[in-house]
Design a protein around this motif. Structure first.
Motif, mmCIF file in Angstrom:
data_model
loop_
_atom_site.group_PDB
_atom_site.id
_atom_site.type_symbol
_atom_site.label_atom_id
_atom_site.label_comp_id
_atom_site.label_asym_id
_atom_site.label_seq_id
_atom_site.Cartn_x
_atom_site.Cartn_y
_atom_site.Cartn_z
ATOM 1 N N LEU A 141 0.810 -1.211 0.000
ATOM 2 C CA LEU A 141 0.000 0.000 0.000
ATOM 3 C C LEU A 141 0.847 1.266 0.000
ATOM 4 C CD1 LEU A 141 -2.856 -0.939 2.508
ATOM 5 C CD2 LEU A 141 -2.676 -1.395 0.059
ATOM 6 N N VAL A 142 2.144 1.117 -0.103
ATOM 7 C CA VAL A 142 3.036 2.264 -0.194
ATOM 8 C C VAL A 142 3.082 2.707 -1.653
ATOM 9 C CG1 VAL A 142 5.366 3.136 0.196
ATOM 10 C CG2 VAL A 142 4.403 1.405 1.732
ATOM 11 N N VAL A 143 2.494 3.859 -1.946
ATOM 12 C CA VAL A 143 2.331 4.312 -3.330
ATOM 13 C C VAL A 143 3.583 5.042 -3.803
ATOM 14 C CG1 VAL A 143 0.873 5.603 -4.920
ATOM 15 C CG2 VAL A 143 -0.128 4.583 -2.866
ATOM 16 N N PRO A 144 4.234 4.562 -4.873
ATOM 17 C CA PRO A 144 5.434 5.242 -5.373
ATOM 18 C C PRO A 144 5.088 6.510 -6.156
ATOM 19 C CG PRO A 144 4.903 3.373 -6.775
ATOM 20 C CD PRO A 144 3.930 3.332 -5.621
ATOM 21 N N GLU A 145 6.120 7.245 -6.556
ATOM 22 C CA GLU A 145 5.927 8.520 -7.247
ATOM 23 C C GLU A 145 5.229 8.358 -8.592
ATOM 24 O OE1 GLU A 145 6.582 11.601 -6.341
ATOM 25 O OE2 GLU A 145 7.420 11.125 -4.372
ATOM 26 N N ASP A 146 5.415 7.206 -9.258
ATOM 27 C CA ASP A 146 4.865 7.031 -10.602
ATOM 28 C C ASP A 146 3.533 6.295 -10.603
ATOM 29 O OD1 ASP A 146 5.707 4.520 -9.875
ATOM 30 O OD2 ASP A 146 6.779 4.084 -11.742
ATOM 31 N N ALA A 147 2.795 6.355 -9.505
ATOM 32 C CA ALA A 147 1.535 5.613 -9.413
ATOM 33 C C ALA A 147 0.503 6.428 -8.644
ATOM 34 C CB ALA A 147 1.757 4.260 -8.721
ATOM 35 N N ALA A 148 -0.727 5.945 -8.682
ATOM 36 C CA ALA A 148 -1.819 6.530 -7.900
ATOM 37 C C ALA A 148 -2.674 5.386 -7.378
ATOM 38 C CB ALA A 148 -2.660 7.474 -8.756
ATOM 39 N N PRO A 149 -3.211 5.518 -6.173
ATOM 40 C CA PRO A 149 -4.051 4.444 -5.615
ATOM 41 C C PRO A 149 -5.387 4.379 -6.336
ATOM 42 C CG PRO A 149 -4.098 6.349 -4.178
ATOM 43 C CD PRO A 149 -3.085 6.656 -5.241
ATOM 44 N N PRO A 150 -6.079 3.251 -6.250
ATOM 45 C CA PRO A 150 -7.388 3.144 -6.898
ATOM 46 C C PRO A 150 -8.405 4.090 -6.287
ATOM 47 C CG PRO A 150 -6.943 1.207 -5.534
ATOM 48 C CD PRO A 150 -5.683 1.994 -5.589
ATOM 49 N N LEU A 151 -9.345 4.512 -7.112
ATOM 50 C CA LEU A 151 -10.452 5.337 -6.637
ATOM 51 C C LEU A 151 -11.338 4.529 -5.706
ATOM 52 C CD1 LEU A 151 -12.320 7.843 -6.777
ATOM 53 C CD2 LEU A 151 -13.310 6.846 -8.855
ATOM 54 N N ALA A 152 -11.522 3.252 -6.034
ATOM 55 C CA ALA A 152 -12.354 2.367 -5.211
ATOM 56 C C ALA A 152 -11.767 0.968 -5.236
ATOM 57 C CB ALA A 152 -13.793 2.339 -5.727
ATOM 58 N N HIS A 400 -0.698 4.216 -13.439
ATOM 59 C CA HIS A 400 0.727 4.391 -13.750
ATOM 60 C C HIS A 400 0.895 5.752 -14.408
ATOM 61 C CE1 HIS A 400 4.837 3.252 -14.604
ATOM 62 N NE2 HIS A 400 4.676 3.589 -15.871
ATOM 63 N N TRP A 401 1.906 6.513 -13.970
ATOM 64 C CA TRP A 401 2.037 7.894 -14.411
ATOM 65 C C TRP A 401 3.445 8.182 -14.917
ATOM 66 C CZ3 TRP A 401 -1.167 11.610 -15.662
ATOM 67 C CH2 TRP A 401 -0.709 12.924 -15.746
ATOM 68 N N THR A 402 3.533 8.820 -16.066
ATOM 69 C CA THR A 402 4.812 9.252 -16.623
ATOM 70 C C THR A 402 4.613 10.626 -17.255
ATOM 71 O OG1 THR A 402 4.368 8.270 -18.792
ATOM 72 C CG2 THR A 402 5.505 6.880 -17.167
ATOM 73 N N GLU A 403 5.690 11.296 -17.544
ATOM 74 C CA GLU A 403 5.622 12.581 -18.233
ATOM 75 C C GLU A 403 5.034 12.389 -19.632
ATOM 76 O OE1 GLU A 403 6.026 16.630 -19.232
ATOM 77 O OE2 GLU A 403 5.855 15.518 -17.339
ATOM 78 N N ASP A 404 5.366 11.296 -20.266
ATOM 79 C CA ASP A 404 4.818 11.023 -21.591
ATOM 80 C C ASP A 404 3.294 10.913 -21.544
ATOM 81 O OD1 ASP A 404 5.047 10.436 -24.393
ATOM 82 O OD2 ASP A 404 4.687 8.329 -23.929
ATOM 83 N N ARG A 405 2.783 10.286 -20.498
ATOM 84 C CA ARG A 405 1.328 10.170 -20.356
ATOM 85 C C ARG A 405 0.703 11.558 -20.162
ATOM 86 N NH1 ARG A 405 -2.506 6.321 -19.082
ATOM 87 N NH2 ARG A 405 -0.891 4.738 -19.190
ATOM 88 N N ARG A 406 1.335 12.388 -19.343
ATOM 89 C CA ARG A 406 0.798 13.739 -19.123
ATOM 90 C C ARG A 406 0.721 14.512 -20.431
ATOM 91 N NH1 ARG A 406 2.021 18.815 -18.834
ATOM 92 N NH2 ARG A 406 4.158 18.415 -19.507
ATOM 93 N N MET A 408 0.623 13.305 -23.483
ATOM 94 C CA MET A 408 -0.355 12.683 -24.368
ATOM 95 C C MET A 408 -1.778 13.079 -23.987
ATOM 96 S SD MET A 408 -1.214 10.586 -26.856
ATOM 97 C CE MET A 408 0.094 9.406 -27.235
ATOM 98 N N ILE A 409 -2.101 13.025 -22.685
ATOM 99 C CA ILE A 409 -3.452 13.378 -22.249
ATOM 100 C C ILE A 409 -3.772 14.824 -22.611
ATOM 101 C CG2 ILE A 409 -4.943 13.699 -20.234
ATOM 102 C CD1 ILE A 409 -3.514 11.363 -18.906
ATOM 103 N N GLY A 410 -2.814 15.720 -22.382
ATOM 104 C CA GLY A 410 -3.032 17.122 -22.719
ATOM 105 C C GLY A 410 -3.220 17.330 -24.209
ATOM 106 N N ALA A 411 -2.396 16.659 -25.023
ATOM 107 C CA ALA A 411 -2.491 16.805 -26.476
ATOM 108 C C ALA A 411 -3.822 16.278 -26.999
ATOM 109 C CB ALA A 411 -1.333 16.068 -27.142
ATOM 110 N N LYS A 412 -4.266 15.143 -26.450
ATOM 111 C CA LYS A 412 -5.525 14.554 -26.895
ATOM 112 C C LYS A 412 -6.725 15.393 -26.454
ATOM 113 C CE LYS A 412 -4.046 11.135 -29.276
ATOM 114 N NZ LYS A 412 -4.332 11.105 -30.743
ATOM 115 N N LEU A 413 -6.597 16.066 -25.307
ATOM 116 C CA LEU A 413 -7.674 16.951 -24.878
ATOM 117 C C LEU A 413 -7.806 18.127 -25.845
ATOM 118 C CD1 LEU A 413 -9.803 18.089 -22.980
ATOM 119 C CD2 LEU A 413 -7.959 19.031 -21.574
#
Length: 622
Positions: A141-152, A400-406, A408-413
């Motif tokens: 349950l220790v969340v690293p910098e490149d991750a986020a816990p589940p919403l539910a 899972h989170w990376t700069e590339d994902r950020r 990409m999400i912004g560009a697609k928006l």
């Protein structure tokens, strides 16, 4: 309307939120501890003050956030307010817009009007899991910098003693000590020379929870996250581990059946393992429509279309891209094939899609509404009412989170906003939210599920007065930051045990109430409260059991005519609101309201009865 957010108001809010720590930062998911530098965290608002000023002073709208995380979202919050003000003005006709002038207007079914259509129960939230995790789960349950816990996420199964994926698991079939060396995670990483992502490790540990006899406890796993987080690798690793270990742990001739929205989806997942399997002497068939892998121990992994899932025994069923699978193909084909198989499981996984069938929508909605004892929910996505244009929302929705994902999400928006509604995509921004934020249009349950446990007339007949002397037992339980209940119980000569339940806003006040009642014994306290400095003035022992256990025990005590109460509303309201539904291990609580008064009352009653034989009990509350 509240005033400015400063001064004593903020100081009081910080004190209340600090009492809930440790807790995850609502923005990044990393833990904020009570002893952290106070300059590093602030009291944030679930619904932003800019757009929901009437909720500024509501403690239910407060949450802890890292200061740096909050600072990143200031511009996004202001932008959200501007959009909301603009939308209101447009509806009033305050201004007109000119498309030729180059203005762009956000049009989406995911509008502010959808706020509150569905909710995540506190039992499913990350903070609750961190506070109540057993020792074998806590390291994951220790969340690293490149991750986020589940919403539910569904609570740990009440019968779980460990997980075959947890490091150091020594359990085996029918309780016979069996060292699963290495664990599922360690085996996958060692044998396949890969490093699983944090969320994949968490999902594997949760899915492979087992009871004291070594049987897996979750019959169905409903798993959903945004695009490209590694769902295929998780399914592949799970299938290979089940083929390798399932014969030893469960029964011979293990069969993994893998379906997808089409054969190509499932085949692609398996194909990435073909070379690895061949190197180990496993038989691999790659014929179109006949793809399969057979282990040297006889276990098989079969790829099938959703229309060909009949006629097989299934120990592990994998359904991929479920947004495009018809429910009947699962409930009428693969799921029945898991019957009479030892520790069989079905995994349903998918990212949201605007064209989704009802399969995942209904399964996620049902798991959010009630814990049926057989379904494990693992959901990454967007908090209802969140600002979809806030990068912090993107971050929180991504397993899972990376700069590339950020990027990409912004560009697609921007691409979706520029495109505007099309004949084949009337809501491009909504499609963007489905794919990259995993926003589901979930079924809204307008009617409470389940049957009432107690009726008002029967409860009213149990009303009595309480003694004036000091109580014989006391208990304290909280309810996910919404308040606490203190139960005081008295034994009576040859008769009932009387319990009074009082409501308090914070733990220091609850402790003071126990002291004021002149109770000098050991107080039963909810597990999430143990270790709080406010308890230093009390002798405390942990309360045992979940809400369902307390409800069953209260019903049993009432059946034995062992319960009385003083008719006050705090306990009465909670008792009469209780609802249950059938579950595989008995009836389960389906109501979503508070039940801390019920739990505290049952603990105090149980302690009083344990002191002196089989006595009747009396409960009062306020």
């Amino acid at each position: 309307m509240s005033g400015t957010w400063s001064g004593r108001k903020v100081t009081a809010a910080r004190a209340l939120v600090a009492a809930r720590l440790p807790a995850p930062c609502a923005r990044c998911g990393r833990t904020i501890n009570a002893d952290d530098n106070p300059r590093t965290w602030i009291v944030g608002h679930i619904k932003p003050r800019a757009t929901h000023p009437h909720l500024e002073d509501d403690p239910r709208n407060w949450r802890p956030e890292h200061r740096r995380c909050s600072n990143k979202t200031g511009f996004a919050t202001a932008l959200a307010k501007a959009r909301l003000d603009g939308a209101r003005a447009e509806r009033r006709g305050d201004f007109s817009h000119d498309d030729d002038a180059g203005s762009h207007h956000f049009r989406s079914s995911l509008s502010p009007t959808s706020d509150g259509q569905w909710e995540v129960h506190p039992r499913l939230r990350w903070a609750h899991h961190v506070a109540t995790a057993p020792g074998w789960l806590a390291p994951y349950l220790v969340v690293p910098e490149d991750a986020a816990p589940p919403l539910a996420m569904t609570e740990v199964h009440p019968l779980a003693v460990c997980s075959y994926a947890a490091e150091g698991c020594t359990h085996g079939w029918r309780g016979v000590p069996f060292v699963v060396e290495p664990s599922a995670i360690a085996w996958v990483e060692r044998e396949r020379t890969i490093r699983l992502r944090w969320w994949q490790r968490l999902a594997m540990v949760r899915q492979l929870e087992h009871d004291v006899d070594g049987r897996l406890l979750w019959r169905v796993v409903v798993e959903s996250g945004s695009r490209r987080i590694g769902k295929s690798e998780r399914l592949r690793s799970l299938a290979l581990w089940r083929m390798e270990r399932g014969v030893e742990l469960f029964e011979p001739e293990q069969v993994v059946v893998h379906v997808g929205r089409d054969v190509g989806v499932a085949s692609e997942v398996q194909a990435r393992a073909w070379s690895w399997c061949r190197l180990r002497g496993w038989d691999v068939k790659t014929g179109n429509g006949k793809e399969s892998v057979t282990h040297t121990n006889g276990a098989r992994w079969l790829v099938k279309s959703q229309n060909a899932g009949y006629g097989f025994d299934v120990h592990l069923g994998l359904a991929d891209e479920c947004w495009d699978i018809v429910p009947q193909k699962i409930s009428g084909a693969i799921e029945p094939a898991t019957l009479e198989r030892e520790s069989s499981q079905l995994v349903l996984t998918s990212t949201s899609n605007q064209a989704a069938t009802s399969l995942m929508k209904n399964r996620i909605s049902a798991a959010l509404a009630a814990d049926d004892g057989r379904t494990l929910l693992l959901l990454w996505g967007v908090e209802p009412g969140a600002d979809l244009f806030d990068e912090a929302t993107w971050r929180a929705a991504s397993a899972h989170w990376t700069e590339d994902r950020r990027v990409m999400i912004g560009a697609k928006l921007r691409e979706a906003q520029d495109a505007g509604p099309q004949v084949d995509d009337p809501d491009p921004v909504g499609s963007w939210a489905n794919n990259y934020l995993n926003v589901w249009d979930l079924v809204v349950r307008t009617k409470e599920r389940g049957d009432l446990v107690f009726d008002g007339d029967s409860w009213g007949l149990l009303e009595v007065e309480v003694p004036e002397r000091a109580p014989d037992e006391a208990a304290i339980e909280s309810w996910f930051g919404e308040g606490l209940s203190v139960a005081l119980a008295w034994r009576l000569e040859g008769g009932p045990v009387v319990v009074r339940v009082l409501a308090y806003d914070d733990l220091p006040a609850a402790v003071a109430a126990v002291k004021a009642a002149r109770f000098r014994g050991t107080t039963t306290v909810g597990a999430t409260l143990l270790g709080d400095p406010a308890l230093s003035k009390l002798r405390a022992r942990p309360g045992q059991g979940r809400t369902s256990d307390a409800v069953k025990e209260l019903a049993r005590l009432m059946g034995e005519d062992a319960v009385r109460h003083d008719g006050q509303e705090h306990l009465r309201g909670q008792v009469l609101a209780l609802r249950t539904v059938p579950g595989v291990d008995g009836r389960r609580v389906s109501s979503k309201g508070r039940a801390d008064a019920v739990k505290a009352a049952v603990w105090a009653i149980g302690s009083a009865r344990a002191r002196k034989g089989r006595q009747r009990l009396v409960l009062p509350s306020s």
